[in-house]
Design an enzyme around this catalytic site. Structure first.
Site, PDB file in Angstrom:
ATOM      1  N   HIS A 152       0.808  -1.225   0.000  1.00  0.00           N
ATOM      2  CA  HIS A 152       0.000   0.000   0.000  1.00  0.00           C
ATOM      3  C   HIS A 152       0.838   1.271   0.000  1.00  0.00           C
ATOM      4  O   HIS A 152       0.287   2.363   0.115  1.00  0.00           O
ATOM      5  CB  HIS A 152      -0.955   0.005   1.196  1.00  0.00           C
ATOM      6  N   SER A 290      39.140 -24.553  23.933  1.00  0.00           N
ATOM      7  CA  SER A 290      40.510 -24.437  23.434  1.00  0.00           C
ATOM      8  C   SER A 290      41.356 -25.393  24.262  1.00  0.00           C
ATOM      9  O   SER A 290      41.040 -25.673  25.423  1.00  0.00           O
ATOM     10  CB  SER A 290      41.026 -23.002  23.574  1.00  0.00           C
ATOM     11  N   LEU A 326      41.904 -22.996  19.494  1.00  0.00           N
ATOM     12  CA  LEU A 326      43.115 -23.781  19.344  1.00  0.00           C
ATOM     13  C   LEU A 326      42.924 -25.182  19.918  1.00  0.00           C
ATOM     14  O   LEU A 326      42.428 -25.352  21.025  1.00  0.00           O
ATOM     15  CB  LEU A 326      44.283 -23.090  20.066  1.00  0.00           C
ATOM     16  N   PHE A 357      38.976 -15.764  15.473  1.00  0.00           N
ATOM     17  CA  PHE A 357      39.209 -14.497  16.156  1.00  0.00           C
ATOM     18  C   PHE A 357      40.284 -13.676  15.451  1.00  0.00           C
ATOM     19  O   PHE A 357      41.277 -14.220  14.971  1.00  0.00           O
ATOM     20  CB  PHE A 357      39.638 -14.748  17.605  1.00  0.00           C
ATOM     21  N   LYS A 388      45.153 -22.929  27.799  1.00  0.00           N
ATOM     22  CA  LYS A 388      46.042 -22.309  26.814  1.00  0.00           C
ATOM     23  C   LYS A 388      47.429 -22.149  27.432  1.00  0.00           C
ATOM     24  O   LYS A 388      47.629 -22.376  28.628  1.00  0.00           O
ATOM     25  CB  LYS A 388      45.499 -20.947  26.390  1.00  0.00           C
ATOM     26  N   GLU A 403      32.901 -16.695  27.269  1.00  0.00           N
ATOM     27  CA  GLU A 403      31.850 -17.216  26.394  1.00  0.00           C
ATOM     28  C   GLU A 403      30.723 -17.848  27.200  1.00  0.00           C
ATOM     29  O   GLU A 403      29.552 -17.776  26.809  1.00  0.00           O
ATOM     30  CB  GLU A 403      32.462 -18.204  25.399  1.00  0.00           C
TER      31      GLU A 403
END
Length: 476
Positions: A152, A290, A326, A357, A388, A403
């Site tokens: 319309h 990781s 990783l 990342f 890590k 996260e």
């Protein structure tokens, strides 16, 4: 919250249509009124007064607008200005607009002049290809995510808006390509009508054409309407009359194979849309993790575990989002590709979304944004390992913790696999200690399965089966 069986069945069926990319939305004036725009009757109130009529006594507002033009020698300038003034006002989007924009739906039809649907899509970083003229149908915006058909017209071009009786009478000729486009979508897609009253002559004409062509083979569509409630000081007979009229209206919609979902209040629309969105999101899993070492696992066994878990999630029709962590990400990819390519014979980009990342100092500043972008696409977050190297030492990965926090903040189901150790074990302990917070109302079966996620004595196959069973409960 459990709803009545009719609503539950609708949620299940429409979720399936959305996931298979067969769904479309038709937004009516009711959706826009919820943000504060006035009703069409309220909009035309000063117009009615000017020609000596009471808008509250008028049911045919299209004719009312035409009468005004007739009394002004065909001039509709004031009506155009009213449209521009009202629908150019800045308003906040409702949650319904936001959810509809977040859903993986690519087709939106509306009779509204405002730009709320486009705004909602834009806020979700989606490219909307907006159509409100015939010529626009012949062009395609590059990399569009959705098409918005404004049958319309648009607020910025009020003189071209379908508004008065003349416009409706000429619509089938002047806007015939829109009739054909909507007719095609009604045949090939499952529509959800939201905020729509079905009093629009153009839509009635199009629905009738589709019905005539397909008779008893029409596609199923759905609409959401609120049941009639008794007004203050309303006579019982008048209320019963309105209830009966709504019953007949619902029955009439069934001629077009439109299934009506009757709601007790308008808040239920938001609840239903949220359920649909959650159902869709829980079919997409965020795999967080990781590792430079794998706790008690031999490296080969850990790689096999990640590979097989990813493969099994895909086999069970889950999609996967991963940040390419990783020691985890590459095995996720291998598992997904093996299932898709070797066993299903096709690779679909939607089944695996990777977001490696960015590196460097600038990249670190963007990591939170990247994490949120990944997680917002999902409904379940699975956490594996989480370690890590830092200054030559193996340490727990704070990124996996971040996260987890984002996942819970965004209402994802969080599934830390404690048996893999490190941050994942810490997260499992946290959830286990506050299980009712993370899984309110969970039954004994869910509690038992969650406990098994921390069982280091399970074989690879047993642990994967436990994870899959737990996630399948969440998705259902």
């Amino acid at each position: 919250m459990k709803m009545n069986p009719i609503v539950e069945l609708f949620i299940k069926d429409f979720t399936k249509e959305v996931m298979e990319e067969n769904a479309a939305i038709f937004a009516g004036a009711g959706l826009s009124m919820s943000v504060g725009y006035v009703s069409w009757a309220k909009l035309l109130e000063p117009i009615a007064q000017e020609i000596g009529l009471d808008v509250n006594k008028e049911n045919d507002l299209v004719s009312l607008a035409q009468y005004y033009c007739n009394e002004n020698q065909g001039n509709r300038g004031r009506i155009n200005q009213i449209i521009l003034d009202e629908f150019s006002r800045k308003v906040d989007l409702t949650e319904n607009h936001k959810i509809l924009a977040r859903l993986p739906i690519h087709t939106y039809w509306t009779t509204n002049y405002d730009r709320l649907i486009e705004k909602a899509l834009e806020e979700e970083n989606k490219i909307a290809d907006v159509k409100y003229t015939v010529k626009q149908l012949a062009t395609t915006k590059v990399k569009r995510d959705a098409v918005v058909y404004k049958m319309h017209g648009d607020v910025e071009h009020p003189s071209e808006a379908v508004l008065i009786k003349d416009d409706y009478e000429k619509y089938s000729i002047k806007m015939d390509p829109y009739i054909k486009a909507l007719s095609g979508d009604l045949v090939s897609k499952t529509f959800l009508f939201v905020g729509f009253s079905f009093t629009d002559p153009n839509l009635d004409y199009i629905l009738s054409r589709v019905r005539s062509a397909y008779e008893r083979d029409q596609r199923r569509h759905y609409c959401l309407i609120k049941k009639e409630e008794r007004r203050p000081d309303e006579l019982e007979a008048d209320f019963e009359y309105r209830v009966r009229k709504q019953e007949l209206f619902i029955s009439d919609l069934s001629r077009f194979n439109i299934k009506t979902i009757v709601l007790n209040n308008y808040n239920e629309i938001t609840e239903i849309l949220q359920r649909i969105e959650n159902n869709i999101k829980t079919k997409t899993v965020f795999l967080s993790g990781s590792a430079v070492e794998y706790n008690h696992w031999e490296t080969e066994h850990a790689e096999q575990f990640i590979h097989q878990l990813s493969k099994e999630l895909i086999r069970k029709d889950f999609n996967i989002v991963s940040g390419f962590g990783l020691g985890v990400g590459s095995f996720v990819i291998n598992g997904v590709l093996e299932e898709l390519y070797m066993n299903q014979g096709t690779i679909d980009d939607d089944r695996l979304i990777l977001r490696p990342f960015p590196q460097g100092k600038k990249g670190e500043e963007q990591w939170d944004k990247y994490r949120r972008d990944m997680i917002t696409r999902t409904g379940v977050s699975i956490f594996l390992y989480g370690n890590k190297i830092d200054k030559g030492q193996v340490v727990k990965a704070k990124g996996v913790q971040s996260e987890f926090n984002i996942s819970f903040e965004q209402n994802n189901y969080v599934v830390p696999v404690g048996a893999t150790g490190y941050i994942a074990k810490d997260l499992w302990n946290k959830v286990n200690e506050e299980f009712e917070t993370y899984y309110p109302g969970a039954d004994a079966r869910m509690k038992k399965l969650f406990g098994e996620l921390n069982n280091e004595a399970l074989s690879i196959e047993e642990l994967i089966n436990t994870i899959i069973e737990f996630v399948e409960i969440l998705s259902n």
